[in-house]
Write a protein that holds these residues in place. Sequence first.
Motif, PDB file in Angstrom:
ATOM      1  N   MET A   1       0.842  -1.186   0.000  1.00  0.00           N
ATOM      2  CA  MET A   1       0.000   0.000   0.000  1.00  0.00           C
ATOM      3  C   MET A   1       0.875   1.232   0.000  1.00  0.00           C
ATOM      4  N   SER A   2       1.348   1.622  -1.121  1.00  0.00           N
ATOM      5  CA  SER A   2       2.196   2.799  -1.178  1.00  0.00           C
ATOM      6  C   SER A   2       1.357   4.062  -1.148  1.00  0.00           C
ATOM      7  N   GLN A   3       1.846   5.044  -0.484  1.00  0.00           N
ATOM      8  CA  GLN A   3       1.258   6.365  -0.362  1.00  0.00           C
ATOM      9  C   GLN A   3      -0.149   6.337   0.243  1.00  0.00           C
ATOM     10  N   VAL A   4      -0.463   5.342   1.036  1.00  0.00           N
ATOM     11  CA  VAL A   4      -1.769   5.305   1.687  1.00  0.00           C
ATOM     12  C   VAL A   4      -1.546   5.489   3.163  1.00  0.00           C
ATOM     13  N   ASP A   5      -2.349   6.374   3.725  1.00  0.00           N
ATOM     14  CA  ASP A   5      -2.104   6.722   5.098  1.00  0.00           C
ATOM     15  C   ASP A   5      -3.243   6.284   6.006  1.00  0.00           C
ATOM     16  N   ALA A   6      -4.501   6.485   5.645  1.00  0.00           N
ATOM     17  CA  ALA A   6      -5.610   6.099   6.512  1.00  0.00           C
ATOM     18  C   ALA A   6      -6.910   6.185   5.724  1.00  0.00           C
ATOM     19  N   PHE A   7      -7.924   5.546   6.288  1.00  0.00           N
ATOM     20  CA  PHE A   7      -9.244   5.684   5.679  1.00  0.00           C
ATOM     21  C   PHE A   7      -9.860   6.995   6.137  1.00  0.00           C
ATOM     22  N   THR A   8     -10.569   7.653   5.236  1.00  0.00           N
ATOM     23  CA  THR A   8     -11.278   8.888   5.576  1.00  0.00           C
ATOM     24  C   THR A   8     -12.683   8.521   6.015  1.00  0.00           C
ATOM     25  N   PRO A   9     -13.430   9.445   6.604  1.00  0.00           N
ATOM     26  CA  PRO A   9     -14.786   9.125   7.053  1.00  0.00           C
ATOM     27  C   PRO A   9     -15.677   8.572   5.941  1.00  0.00           C
ATOM     28  N   GLY A  10     -15.483   8.971   4.701  1.00  0.00           N
ATOM     29  CA  GLY A  10     -16.302   8.484   3.594  1.00  0.00           C
ATOM     30  C   GLY A  10     -15.884   7.106   3.113  1.00  0.00           C
ATOM     31  N   GLY A  11     -14.876   6.518   3.706  1.00  0.00           N
ATOM     32  CA  GLY A  11     -14.441   5.190   3.332  1.00  0.00           C
ATOM     33  C   GLY A  11     -13.326   5.179   2.298  1.00  0.00           C
ATOM     34  N   PHE A  12     -12.936   6.333   1.797  1.00  0.00           N
ATOM     35  CA  PHE A  12     -11.864   6.403   0.815  1.00  0.00           C
ATOM     36  C   PHE A  12     -10.532   6.550   1.531  1.00  0.00           C
ATOM     37  N   MET A  13      -9.501   6.072   0.885  1.00  0.00           N
ATOM     38  CA  MET A  13      -8.173   6.182   1.480  1.00  0.00           C
ATOM     39  C   MET A  13      -7.569   7.530   1.133  1.00  0.00           C
ATOM     40  N   ALA A  14      -6.929   8.129   2.104  1.00  0.00           N
ATOM     41  CA  ALA A  14      -6.250   9.402   1.866  1.00  0.00           C
ATOM     42  C   ALA A  14      -4.794   9.129   1.529  1.00  0.00           C
ATOM     43  N   ALA A  15      -4.309   9.770   0.516  1.00  0.00           N
ATOM     44  CA  ALA A  15      -2.906   9.589   0.115  1.00  0.00           C
ATOM     45  C   ALA A  15      -2.004  10.423   1.002  1.00  0.00           C
ATOM     46  N   LYS A  16      -0.843   9.872   1.284  1.00  0.00           N
ATOM     47  CA  LYS A  16       0.158  10.626   2.036  1.00  0.00           C
ATOM     48  C   LYS A  16       0.689  11.742   1.158  1.00  0.00           C
ATOM     49  N   LYS A  17       0.949  12.851   1.761  1.00  0.00           N
ATOM     50  CA  LYS A  17       1.583  13.933   1.010  1.00  0.00           C
ATOM     51  C   LYS A  17       3.067  13.581   0.906  1.00  0.00           C
ATOM     52  N   THR A  18       3.538  13.508  -0.316  1.00  0.00           N
ATOM     53  CA  THR A  18       4.923  13.129  -0.524  1.00  0.00           C
ATOM     54  C   THR A  18       5.762  14.358  -0.818  1.00  0.00           C
ATOM     55  N   ALA A  19       7.014  14.277  -0.481  1.00  0.00           N
ATOM     56  CA  ALA A  19       7.943  15.351  -0.796  1.00  0.00           C
ATOM     57  C   ALA A  19       8.171  15.359  -2.298  1.00  0.00           C
ATOM     58  N   GLY A  20       8.599  16.490  -2.816  1.00  0.00           N
ATOM     59  CA  GLY A  20       8.873  16.596  -4.246  1.00  0.00           C
ATOM     60  C   GLY A  20      10.076  15.764  -4.633  1.00  0.00           C
ATOM     61  N   PRO A  21      10.345  15.730  -5.914  1.00  0.00           N
ATOM     62  CA  PRO A  21      11.504  14.976  -6.400  1.00  0.00           C
ATOM     63  C   PRO A  21      12.802  15.527  -5.814  1.00  0.00           C
ATOM     64  N   GLN A  22      13.789  14.695  -5.762  1.00  0.00           N
ATOM     65  CA  GLN A  22      15.102  15.094  -5.253  1.00  0.00           C
ATOM     66  C   GLN A  22      15.986  15.507  -6.421  1.00  0.00           C
ATOM     67  N   PHE A  23      16.591  16.664  -6.323  1.00  0.00           N
ATOM     68  CA  PHE A  23      17.468  17.171  -7.373  1.00  0.00           C
ATOM     69  C   PHE A  23      18.850  17.434  -6.795  1.00  0.00           C
ATOM     70  N   ALA A  24      19.871  17.272  -7.623  1.00  0.00           N
ATOM     71  CA  ALA A  24      21.256  17.418  -7.180  1.00  0.00           C
ATOM     72  C   ALA A  24      21.681  18.875  -7.065  1.00  0.00           C
ATOM     73  N   SER A  25      21.228  19.715  -7.987  1.00  0.00           N
ATOM     74  CA  SER A  25      21.711  21.100  -7.996  1.00  0.00           C
ATOM     75  C   SER A  25      20.807  22.015  -7.171  1.00  0.00           C
ATOM     76  N   ALA A  26      21.417  23.018  -6.587  1.00  0.00           N
ATOM     77  CA  ALA A  26      20.672  24.003  -5.799  1.00  0.00           C
ATOM     78  C   ALA A  26      19.684  24.756  -6.684  1.00  0.00           C
TER      79      ALA A  26
END
Length: 131
Positions: A1-26
């Motif tokens: 279950m990737s990016q799934v955090d919990a069930f919401t009251p309506g029965g749907f799963m809420a996605a975890k907020k993920t950090a943006g992509p990782q980049f090498a340069s400032a």
Amino acid sequence: MSQVDAFTPGGFMAAKKTAGPQFASADARELWSETTETYAMAAHEKLILKGACSALDKIAALEDELEGADLMSKGSMGQDVANPLLGELRQTQAAFDRAMKQLALPDVDGEDAGASRSSSAREAAAARWGT
């Protein structure tokens, strides 16, 4: 279950907020964070921005590689030719420019992206983002 955090009251799963992509340069990290914090972007726009940021990473790597390197090298017949990294750098800078143009982001002050910009504004942007 990737990016799934919990069930919401309506029965749907809420996605975890993920950090943006990782980049090498400032520059790439700054472009990503400033752009995503300033503008509400659709998924396809974020993919274009990710490509632009990846191009900035590649530009930084190529510039590091070219620092102190000979700008000319020997071709297959012994002739002087431009260092192949110069062409790659030019192509990557063009890819970055195309991606940013494709995003067509308005200025923070609300100016339409299609409005013509002064040459000094273009030069300032190019200096800031290393293109």
